[in-house]
Design an enzyme around this catalytic site. Sequence first.
Site, mmCIF file in Angstrom:
data_model
loop_
_atom_site.group_PDB
_atom_site.id
_atom_site.type_symbol
_atom_site.label_atom_id
_atom_site.label_comp_id
_atom_site.label_asym_id
_atom_site.label_seq_id
_atom_site.Cartn_x
_atom_site.Cartn_y
_atom_site.Cartn_z
ATOM 1 N N HIS A 138 0.933 -1.256 0.064
ATOM 2 C CA HIS A 138 0.027 0.045 0.050
ATOM 3 C C HIS A 138 0.921 1.249 -0.011
ATOM 4 O O HIS A 138 0.436 2.305 -0.318
ATOM 5 C CB HIS A 138 -0.889 -0.035 1.105
ATOM 6 C CG HIS A 138 -2.013 -1.152 1.085
ATOM 7 N ND1 HIS A 138 -2.675 -1.648 2.264
ATOM 8 C CD2 HIS A 138 -2.639 -1.784 -0.052
ATOM 9 C CE1 HIS A 138 -3.682 -2.436 1.703
ATOM 10 N NE2 HIS A 138 -3.452 -2.402 0.409
ATOM 11 N N THR A 189 -10.021 -2.901 -1.551
ATOM 12 C CA THR A 189 -10.457 -1.966 -0.392
ATOM 13 C C THR A 189 -10.085 -0.459 -0.892
ATOM 14 O O THR A 189 -9.205 -0.035 -1.175
ATOM 15 C CB THR A 189 -9.501 -2.005 0.816
ATOM 16 O OG1 THR A 189 -9.371 -3.617 0.829
ATOM 17 C CG2 THR A 189 -10.398 -1.655 2.000
ATOM 18 N N PRO A 190 -11.377 0.088 -1.149
ATOM 19 C CA PRO A 190 -11.190 1.507 -1.643
ATOM 20 C C PRO A 190 -10.505 2.358 -0.425
ATOM 21 O O PRO A 190 -10.538 2.366 0.757
ATOM 22 C CB PRO A 190 -12.773 2.192 -1.597
ATOM 23 C CG PRO A 190 -13.447 0.924 -1.718
ATOM 24 C CD PRO A 190 -12.884 -0.157 -0.892
ATOM 25 N N ARG A 191 -9.434 3.123 -0.976
ATOM 26 C CA ARG A 191 -8.433 3.573 -0.081
ATOM 27 C C ARG A 191 -8.131 5.069 -0.296
ATOM 28 O O ARG A 191 -8.013 5.202 -1.492
ATOM 29 C CB ARG A 191 -7.096 2.911 -0.131
ATOM 30 C CG ARG A 191 -6.091 3.073 0.934
ATOM 31 C CD ARG A 191 -5.065 1.613 1.009
ATOM 32 N NE ARG A 191 -4.880 1.312 -0.262
ATOM 33 C CZ ARG A 191 -3.769 1.556 -0.927
ATOM 34 N NH1 ARG A 191 -3.006 2.571 -0.730
ATOM 35 N NH2 ARG A 191 -3.537 1.003 -2.300
ATOM 36 N N ASP A 244 -12.493 -3.559 5.130
ATOM 37 C CA ASP A 244 -11.424 -4.266 5.989
ATOM 38 C C ASP A 244 -12.076 -4.005 7.331
ATOM 39 O O ASP A 244 -12.098 -3.177 7.945
ATOM 40 C CB ASP A 244 -10.296 -3.039 5.668
ATOM 41 C CG ASP A 244 -9.090 -3.618 6.533
ATOM 42 O OD1 ASP A 244 -9.174 -4.237 7.568
ATOM 43 O OD2 ASP A 244 -7.997 -3.003 6.070
ATOM 44 N N GLU A 298 -11.213 -18.276 9.600
ATOM 45 C CA GLU A 298 -9.695 -18.013 8.969
ATOM 46 C C GLU A 298 -8.660 -18.427 9.907
ATOM 47 O O GLU A 298 -7.693 -18.930 9.520
ATOM 48 C CB GLU A 298 -9.435 -16.788 8.448
ATOM 49 C CG GLU A 298 -9.186 -16.575 6.902
ATOM 50 C CD GLU A 298 -8.981 -15.131 6.645
ATOM 51 O OE1 GLU A 298 -9.343 -14.316 6.972
ATOM 52 O OE2 GLU A 298 -7.740 -15.026 5.645
ATOM 53 N N ASP A 346 -4.146 -14.344 -3.249
ATOM 54 C CA ASP A 346 -3.113 -13.178 -3.571
ATOM 55 C C ASP A 346 -2.089 -13.762 -4.351
ATOM 56 O O ASP A 346 -0.888 -14.189 -3.829
ATOM 57 C CB ASP A 346 -2.722 -12.809 -2.062
ATOM 58 C CG ASP A 346 -3.773 -12.257 -1.225
ATOM 59 O OD1 ASP A 346 -4.143 -11.055 -1.455
ATOM 60 O OD2 ASP A 346 -3.951 -12.821 -0.314
HETATM 61 P P1 5GP Z 1 -6.452 -4.607 -1.474
HETATM 62 O O1 5GP Z 1 -7.791 -4.608 -0.847
HETATM 63 O O2 5GP Z 1 -5.809 -3.580 -0.776
HETATM 64 O O3 5GP Z 1 -6.669 -4.654 -2.888
HETATM 65 O O4 5GP Z 1 -5.880 -5.960 -1.194
HETATM 66 C C1 5GP Z 1 -4.965 -6.211 -0.073
HETATM 67 C C2 5GP Z 1 -6.123 -6.576 1.043
HETATM 68 O O5 5GP Z 1 -6.772 -7.612 1.097
HETATM 69 C C3 5GP Z 1 -5.347 -6.495 2.744
HETATM 70 O O6 5GP Z 1 -4.942 -5.387 3.069
HETATM 71 C C4 5GP Z 1 -6.467 -7.318 3.386
HETATM 72 O O7 5GP Z 1 -7.210 -6.402 3.781
HETATM 73 C C5 5GP Z 1 -7.364 -8.344 2.162
HETATM 74 N N1 5GP Z 1 -6.616 -9.398 2.108
HETATM 75 C C6 5GP Z 1 -5.968 -9.890 1.216
HETATM 76 N N2 5GP Z 1 -5.726 -11.436 1.507
HETATM 77 C C7 5GP Z 1 -6.456 -11.668 2.455
HETATM 78 C C8 5GP Z 1 -6.592 -12.956 3.261
HETATM 79 O O8 5GP Z 1 -5.944 -14.161 2.905
HETATM 80 N N3 5GP Z 1 -7.441 -12.803 4.285
HETATM 81 C C9 5GP Z 1 -7.952 -11.504 4.760
HETATM 82 N N4 5GP Z 1 -8.941 -11.663 5.787
HETATM 83 N N5 5GP Z 1 -7.881 -10.649 4.049
HETATM 84 C C10 5GP Z 1 -6.930 -10.705 2.978
#
Ligand code: 5GP
Length: 359
Positions: free
Chosen positions: A78, A111-113, A153, A216, A299
Amino acid sequence: MAEQYVKDVCKRLPKLELHAHLNGSISSSTMRKLVERYRQTLKQSSSDFSVTHGWTTTIHKGNKRTLKECFAMFKIIHTVVCDEEAVTMVARDVVCDFAADGIIYLELRSTPRCNPSTGMTKISYIEAVWKGVEQAVAESNFSIDVRLLLSIDRSRGAADALDTVELAKEYRKSSPTNVVGIDFSGNPEVGNVRELLPALKYAKESGLKVSIHLAEVPDVNNETSLLLSLPPDRIGHGTFLLPSNGGTIENMELVTNYKIPIELCLTSNVKCHTVPSYDQHQFGFWINRAHPIVICTDDKGIFSTTLSEEYQVTAQTFGLSISDIRELSKQAVDYVFDEDLKTKLREKLESDGIKSRPH
Ligand code: 5GP
């Protein structure tokens, strides 16, 4: 079956990816571009720890990390995905990567940031993501349909969650084909689900589809019951749902009775230590019960994988035949959030499947 043969089949197989986090899916070559851009264009100090020392955001083959270490990687990512230009580059590259791996339908979640230091807002973030998606779809030699889920988030609290749902509602209304639902994710060891539940209920009442990361980590059965009360349209991971793994019979029955599809990400779970090895993955349990499941990457950048590799490792670990593999990719269509695309996807899978069928 020979490893190379299964690998080729999985690569050629037209596939659907339903659980991919945008910023976790960045390849190492895109990461290099981002770090260079962060250093040069944005003239960041070379003493910035996160970018000079800590930017290894990939867990290479054979290596593992704790869940905590994985979440620390997102902070680094990020840092460099800090403005709209970077977001668009990431979305474009990630969609191109998936298309090149044979993905015909991608549900991308993010996640909109906002970032006050670059002026990025949640709205400009979402639009930058979609811009990158459109660029990739226009440029790619492959045909891919992309839909977005906005991620809540769980570490950011109830007001932020509600805000994300409002944004998803707005975007679905103004451009019905882009945003199709909500993802609930973030560090599972942080956040109060009871406080976040109203936002998720509101999303469902608003007609948005909802995919929920749950169970999880171990010892969260009460939280899991709350989340299952929605009920979710799909579940992410569900690693500790089974009574044999510390879950409750009630929760497992809810999942089975409602037939809630589960997004399974084998390499992610193994590399984060939540599952000890591929052969002990809960995939084995659910496939034997004929429960709806879909193989996903989670991911792909962080876990150094592709959806083809996930199909391959699943096939080899659980002794799946070629027709089992095809069936898995075909079944994924039943679980996509864009109902209007299902017929097109089935036709596409059928015709592509015929073309790519091994002799
Ligand atoms: P973004 O939403 O920034 O595109 O992707 C990264 C975000 O996805 C992380 O900061 C986290 O909030 C969420 N994330 C990614 N992989 C996982 C996972 O395996 N478990 C959970 N609970 N959240 C994840």
